[in-house]
Design a protein around this motif. Structure first.
Motif, PDB file in Angstrom:
ATOM      1  N   ALA A  65     -13.818  18.507  67.951  1.00 33.32           N
ATOM      2  CA  ALA A  65     -12.775  18.795  66.962  1.00 33.32           C
ATOM      3  C   ALA A  65     -12.631  20.296  66.733  1.00 33.32           C
ATOM      4  O   ALA A  65     -11.515  20.813  66.591  1.00 33.32           O
ATOM      5  N   VAL A  66     -13.753  21.011  66.689  1.00 34.20           N
ATOM      6  CA  VAL A  66     -13.704  22.466  66.482  1.00 34.20           C
ATOM      7  C   VAL A  66     -12.991  23.148  67.655  1.00 34.20           C
ATOM      8  O   VAL A  66     -12.220  24.095  67.461  1.00 34.20           O
ATOM      9  N   LEU A  67     -13.229  22.659  68.855  1.00 25.71           N
ATOM     10  CA  LEU A  67     -12.561  23.236  70.022  1.00 25.71           C
ATOM     11  C   LEU A  67     -11.045  23.040  69.931  1.00 25.71           C
ATOM     12  O   LEU A  67     -10.271  23.969  70.185  1.00 25.71           O
ATOM     13  N   LEU A  68     -10.617  21.848  69.538  1.00 26.48           N
ATOM     14  CA  LEU A  68      -9.181  21.595  69.401  1.00 26.48           C
ATOM     15  C   LEU A  68      -8.585  22.376  68.226  1.00 26.48           C
ATOM     16  O   LEU A  68      -7.429  22.802  68.280  1.00 26.48           O
ATOM     17  N   TYR A  69      -9.362  22.557  67.170  1.00 24.33           N
ATOM     18  CA  TYR A  69      -8.925  23.394  66.048  1.00 24.33           C
ATOM     19  C   TYR A  69      -8.661  24.818  66.544  1.00 24.33           C
ATOM     20  O   TYR A  69      -7.664  25.455  66.173  1.00 24.33           O
ATOM     21  N   ILE A 127      -5.526  15.473  65.456  1.00 26.46           N
ATOM     22  CA  ILE A 127      -5.258  15.987  64.115  1.00 26.46           C
ATOM     23  C   ILE A 127      -5.853  17.377  63.935  1.00 26.46           C
ATOM     24  O   ILE A 127      -5.406  18.159  63.082  1.00 26.46           O
ATOM     25  N   SER A 128      -6.849  17.716  64.753  1.00 30.39           N
ATOM     26  CA  SER A 128      -7.468  19.044  64.663  1.00 30.39           C
ATOM     27  C   SER A 128      -6.501  20.145  65.076  1.00 30.39           C
ATOM     28  O   SER A 128      -6.597  21.275  64.579  1.00 30.39           O
ATOM     29  N   ILE A 129      -5.566  19.826  65.967  1.00 29.66           N
ATOM     30  CA  ILE A 129      -4.639  20.853  66.468  1.00 29.66           C
ATOM     31  C   ILE A 129      -3.665  21.315  65.385  1.00 29.66           C
ATOM     32  O   ILE A 129      -3.555  22.516  65.129  1.00 29.66           O
ATOM     33  N   PRO A 130      -2.944  20.402  64.709  1.00 30.47           N
ATOM     34  CA  PRO A 130      -2.057  20.875  63.635  1.00 30.47           C
ATOM     35  C   PRO A 130      -2.819  21.510  62.483  1.00 30.47           C
ATOM     36  O   PRO A 130      -2.287  22.385  61.799  1.00 30.47           O
ATOM     37  N   ALA A 131      -4.063  21.086  62.266  1.00 31.55           N
ATOM     38  CA  ALA A 131      -4.864  21.742  61.223  1.00 31.55           C
ATOM     39  C   ALA A 131      -5.077  23.201  61.579  1.00 31.55           C
ATOM     40  O   ALA A 131      -4.996  24.084  60.716  1.00 31.55           O
ATOM     41  N   GLY A 132      -5.337  23.457  62.856  1.00 30.36           N
ATOM     42  CA  GLY A 132      -5.490  24.838  63.298  1.00 30.36           C
ATOM     43  C   GLY A 132      -4.187  25.596  63.260  1.00 30.36           C
ATOM     44  O   GLY A 132      -4.140  26.767  62.844  1.00 30.36           O
ATOM     45  N   MET A 133      -3.100  24.955  63.667  1.00 26.22           N
ATOM     46  CA  MET A 133      -1.784  25.600  63.653  1.00 26.22           C
ATOM     47  C   MET A 133      -1.364  25.985  62.239  1.00 26.22           C
ATOM     48  O   MET A 133      -0.731  27.020  62.027  1.00 26.22           O
ATOM     49  N   ALA A 134      -1.720  25.135  61.262  1.00 28.11           N
ATOM     50  CA  ALA A 134      -1.332  25.389  59.872  1.00 28.11           C
ATOM     51  C   ALA A 134      -2.222  26.438  59.215  1.00 28.11           C
ATOM     52  O   ALA A 134      -1.997  26.809  58.062  1.00 28.11           O
ATOM     53  N   GLY A 135      -3.249  26.890  59.939  1.00 22.54           N
ATOM     54  CA  GLY A 135      -4.141  27.890  59.367  1.00 22.54           C
ATOM     55  C   GLY A 135      -5.069  27.332  58.306  1.00 22.54           C
ATOM     56  O   GLY A 135      -5.503  28.062  57.407  1.00 22.54           O
TER      57      GLY A 135
END
Length: 232
Positions: A65-69, A127-135
């Motif tokens: 998950a951290v990698l995808l974040y 779900i980790s990807i949009p969490a990262g995109m949203a900062g």
């Protein structure tokens, strides 16, 4: 693929579970139901312990998950969509629509979706990807991901341990279950943990409050009795 996963866990134990779950987060077609229920079954016939399997699987979930974040933080949406429409998407068996769906969940439900989506196929990873995109701040993301992953892993590892040699049948049922059924199991797991841990804590607080109230109402030890009223 399932035979290979079983062989890896059988040979490498906890490390095999951690590695496979980490890869499962990056490659969603790998069924976590098989990995976790088989790991649970092994706790009944080997030296592996349920808490060890849960810890290893949670570590793998968080690592993936951290990698995808990080992917979400570093890649622009247009670049990510282009990758998923090309060879990368074909290799991972993912489509841009999958990321759009995860983004919609995050946009509607916000940070808590990082926790809830850990029980929803495909979305549990993406779900980790949009969490990262949203900062989204990293520490809340890490805590929600760890909490959600731990609950889901406890449920599946426990199911495998209870099923024993019937774990393949249980994993097949879970793999084919609808999102609603899985979400219901997830909620049941959360409710069960709350019943086990929250209620005793509440009871202890009530007992402490009652003891404090009783202590405050009693006269201090050794205190002289109140003087008699000398008025006529």
């Amino acid at each position: 693929m399932e035979d290979l996963m079983v062989q890896l866990i059988d040979r490498f134990g906890y490390w095999g579970v951690l590695l496979l779950i980490a890869v499962e987060n990056l490659f969603p077609p790998i069924p976590s139901e098989v990995i976790l229920t088989f790991g649970g079954f092994l706790t009944t016939c080997t030296a592996m312990r349920p808490e060890g399997v849960v810890l290893a699987s949670t570590g793998g979930s968080v690592a993936g998950a951290v990698l995808l974040y990080g992917v979400g933080r570093l890649l622009a949406p247009e670049r990510l969509e282009a990758l998923l429409r090309g060879r990368v998407g074909r290799f991972l068996k993912l489509e841009a629509d999958d990321v759009h769906k995860a983004s919609e969940w995050f946009a509607v439900r916000g940070a808590p979706s990082v926790f809830y989506c850990r029980c929803i196929p495909i979305l549990r990873s993406l779900i980790s990807i949009p969490a990262g995109m949203a900062g989204m701040r990293f520490v809340p993301f890490l805590l929600l991901t760890t909490g959600g992953s731990t609950l889901w892993n406890i449920l599946l590892v426990g199911a495998g341990a209870l099923a024993g040699h019937s774990w393949p049948r249980i994993s097949a049922v879970l793999a084919q279950a609808s999102v609603g059924v899985k979400f219901g199991l997830y909620a049941a797991c959360l409710g069960g943990l709350a019943f086990l841990f929250v209620r005793p804590m509440q009871k202890a607080r009530k007992n402490k409050a009652a003891a404090n109230a009783a202590s405050a109402g009693a006269s201090p030890a050794g205190a002289p009795p109140a003087a008699a009223d000398k008025r006529p």
